[in-house]
Each structure stands twice: as structure tokens, then as C-alpha cells.
Design an enzyme around this catalytic site. Structure first.
Site, short mmCIF file in Angstrom:
data_model
loop_
_atom_site.label_atom_id
_atom_site.label_comp_id
_atom_site.label_asym_id
_atom_site.label_seq_id
_atom_site.Cartn_x
_atom_site.Cartn_y
_atom_site.Cartn_z
N CYS A 1 0.85 -1.20 0.00
CA CYS A 1 0.00 0.00 0.00
C CYS A 1 0.89 1.26 0.00
CB CYS A 1 -0.95 -0.04 1.19
SG CYS A 1 -2.37 1.07 1.03
N ASP B 1 -10.90 -3.24 -5.25
CA ASP B 1 -10.28 -2.52 -4.13
C ASP B 1 -10.98 -1.17 -3.94
OD1 ASP B 1 -8.60 -1.27 -2.31
OD2 ASP B 1 -6.79 -2.14 -3.17
N HIS C 1 -9.25 -5.06 -1.30
CA HIS C 1 -7.97 -4.62 -0.73
C HIS C 1 -7.38 -5.68 0.20
CE1 HIS C 1 -5.06 -1.43 0.13
NE2 HIS C 1 -5.10 -1.82 1.41
#
Length: 361
Positions: free
Chosen positions: A140, A294, A323
Site C-alpha cells: 500500500c 479494491d 484490498h
């Protein structure tokens, strides 16, 4: 018909039992349980080395985690752990965990992480393992830090770079970015008394991305509340999604200006430590993993990355997942992690299995 009635009665009894446990907050599953040692620390930041007797690939793998959430999502629960799968595959795994920033971290800029913490962690991993280089993996926003590090340090001792769910086009990050880009909001409007963006602001920002998600998850929970395995996974994953850490104020300001307002990753307007840096200078073997469903880092935010890096040996893995589904659950176990493992194996050296170099205990 009688069997169906009996099944429904049994499930309703289990729903009642599990519902009481959820409400009381008891029997929560343990998270982040894979054995590890702290092998380096600076301030709140720690470098973890996961214990393993199965290491058969080098160089070691260094995971750079996000600045705004808890790293245990990568080591959620036994049997549902990204780290566990990497260890079982024979990798020597380390992770940079940022801890919980406080007032002492409020002045930390992105360059502090990119030019100080990450290089120091790389050096420590090499010292412990005896390896000349590392494979780098960014999760991320940790992927953004890894990209900036690789771009600013093109001669760094890194063999390959992999990033997962990493945003680069911040115009596609939805309301959470829009309020800072065109909504008139400033970081100083939301910092707390410590000078950092508090976790509740981060959590609320993510909730604005899918305002009906909380209702939907409760409906799904009720339907499967009888299933002990589902309830345990639900507790672990929803616990993580609501469990964030403060975002250091100076890094937050820089992120808003350079990445959100300037959209610097896409527009090639990146500066680290006073130097212009370019993703096109990244020439490492490269893998980007992104998810079609996501809602935290939308597909459009990750899509340009594969074309922005300058590597000739570059690959994109696009999955029908959310996600969290990239690193936990069935999609992760069957697709994401095996693909990442395959990429890393091709860029690693294999040797006789055994305890990792420098392993404690």
C-alpha cells in the site's frame, strides 16, 4: 423439510452464542502471531526478522509496510497469513513496522523514511543475513515509499522490487483525496495536539469511500454468524480495518502537496531530499499487484504504475479481489501469494534449507 428446520434451529442457536461473544468482545482471535525478533529499532520504528528453519532462497525479503495502518494484516492469523506462506516457501522474511507515531514523529518527512529508515533497514538486513542485496516488497503506501526509495537510490543493493495495492494516480483516490485537492481542507485542519493526523480521521476517510459497506458487512455477518470460522475471520479483518495509527504531520503535508495536489507520481513532479526523482529511473525487476474490487486503493489509482517505472523486466498482476483479499483469504492463498512467490523465486538463488543467517534463538 424436517432436516431444514433442524438446521435453521441449530444455526440460530449458534448465531445467538456468537452474537453474544461479539458484543462482549471475547474470544477474539490472536493476530500477528508468527514468531519474530526485533533486530533493529529507531524511535518507534522496528525491523522484525521472522524465525524460520526453512530458508532456502536468498537474498532476504524486506517488507516495507504502510505508514497509516497496522502491519498485522500481513500476518493476520495462523493459517491465514501472508508472512507464513512466504516462510513456508523458503524465504528469509523481514518487515519494517513503523510502530505508533507520537509527538516525537510529527516532523518526520517522507525523505526521513525514504533516505533514512528504509536504507538503514536494508543495511541491517544485509548485515544479519550476510547477503549483498535484498528483495524489496512494499505494501500500500509502503509501496509508495519503496518506489521513492528505489527512484532516489538507483544504485541501492536491491535485486527486485514488488509492490501491492500501491496508489500512484491520486486523482483517482476518491473523496478522501478530493477534500484536500479541491475541497479546501488542509492537513493543519485535522492534526491533533501531537501534530499528527489522528487515526479516527484516517478511518473516517476510508469509510467515505464506501458509505454503505458497514451496513452490508453486518447483513453478511448475520447470514453467516453461525459459522465459527467465518466469525473469527470477520473479527480479525474488521478489527484491522478499524485499527489505524497516526499519520506523522509533516509527512501528511508533503503527501497532500506532492502526491495528491501535484499528483507527482503521474506528472513526474517528485522531490525527495531536495532532489528531483523519477519513477522512470527505476530499472529493477518489478512486479505490481492490484485488485479490481479494491475500494481503498481503486483500480484506476494503481493502473498507471506499470508504465511509469523504467524497468524492462516488469510485470503486472491484476486480480478480482478487494484490498484485504489480496493478502488474506482464499484469493490470497490460491493466487496472489503463489504469484508473488513465483516472481521472487525467479529472482532468487536457491540453497540448502536451514536456519537463516544470523537467526536468533
Amino acid at each position: 423439510m424436517l432436516d431444514r428446520v433442524r438446521r435453521d434451529v441449530e444455526r440460530n442457536a449458534l448465531r445467538a452464542r456468537n452474537g453474544i461473544k461479539l458484543a462482549a468482545g471475547v474470544d477474539r482471535p490472536g493476530v500477528g502471531l508468527t514468531p519474530k525478533d526485533v533486530v533493529w529499532q529507531r524511535g518507534r520504528t522496528q525491523l522484525w526478522h521472522y524465525r524460520s528453519e526453512k530458508v532456502r532462497y536468498s537474498p532476504p525479503l524486506l517488507i516495507v509496510f504502510s505508514l497509516i495502518s497496522r502491519s498485522y494484516i500481513l500476518d493476520l492469523t495462523p493459517g491465514n497469513s501472508f508472512v507464513e506462506q512466504l516462510l513456508d516457501a523458503g524465504f528469509d522474511v523481514y518487515m519494517v513496522d513503523w510502530g505508533e507515531p507520537d509527538e516525537r514523529d510529527a516532523q518526520n518527512r517522507l525523505e526521513d523514511y525514504v533516505d533514512d529508515y528504509v536504507p538503514a533497514a536494508v543495511d541491517r538486513v544485509r548485515e544479519i543475513s550476510g547477503a549483498d542485496e535484498v528483495n524489496l516488497f512494499g505494501y500500500c503506501f509502503g509501496g509508495d515509499l519503496s518506489l521513492l526509495y528505489a527512484a532516489h537510490h538507483p544504485d541501492a543493493p536491491v535485486r527486485s522490487l514488488s509492490v501491492l495495492a500501491t496508489p500512484v494516480d491520486f486523482t483517482e483516490m476518491g473523496p478522501m483525496a478530493d477534500i484536500f485537492r479541491s475541497g479546501g481542507m488542509e492537513v493543519d485542519d485535522v492534526v491533533d495536539e501531537n501534530g499528527n493526523v489522528p487515526p479516527r480521521i484516517v478511518v473516517q476517510g476510508f469509510r467515505t469511500l464506501t458509505p454503505t459497506a458497514e451496513v452490508t458487512r453486518y447483513v453478511t455477518l448475520w447470514e453467516r454468524l453461525w459459522n465459527d470460522e467465518y466469525v473469527a475471520a470477520y473479527q480479525a479483518m474488521t478489527g484491522w480495518s478499524d485499527d489505524h495509527i497516526p499519520f506523522p504531520g509533516a509527512a501528511a503535508r508533503e503527501t497532500v502537496q506532492m502526491l495528491v495536489r501535484d499528483n507527482g507520481m503521474v506528472t513526474d513532479r517528485l522531490t525527495v531530499g531536495g532532489d528531483r526523482v523519477h519513477l522512470s529511473d527505476i530499472r529493477l525487476p518489478f512486479l505490481t499487484v492490484r485488485a479490481d474490487r479494491d475500494h481503498i486503493v481503486p483500480p484506476a489509482a494503481t493502473a498507471p504504475l506499470i508504465d511509469l517505472v523504467g524497468s524492462e523486466d516488469k510485470h503486472e498482476l491484476r486480480l478480482h479481489a478487494g484490498h484485504m483479499g489480496l493478502v488474506v483469504g482464499r484469493t490470497a492463498a490460491k493466487t496472489t501469494v503463489p504469484e508473488i512467490i513465483g516472481f521472487l523465486r525467479q529472482r532468487s538463488d536457491e540453497h540448502t534449507p536451514g536456519r537463516a543467517a544470523g537467526q536468533e534463538g
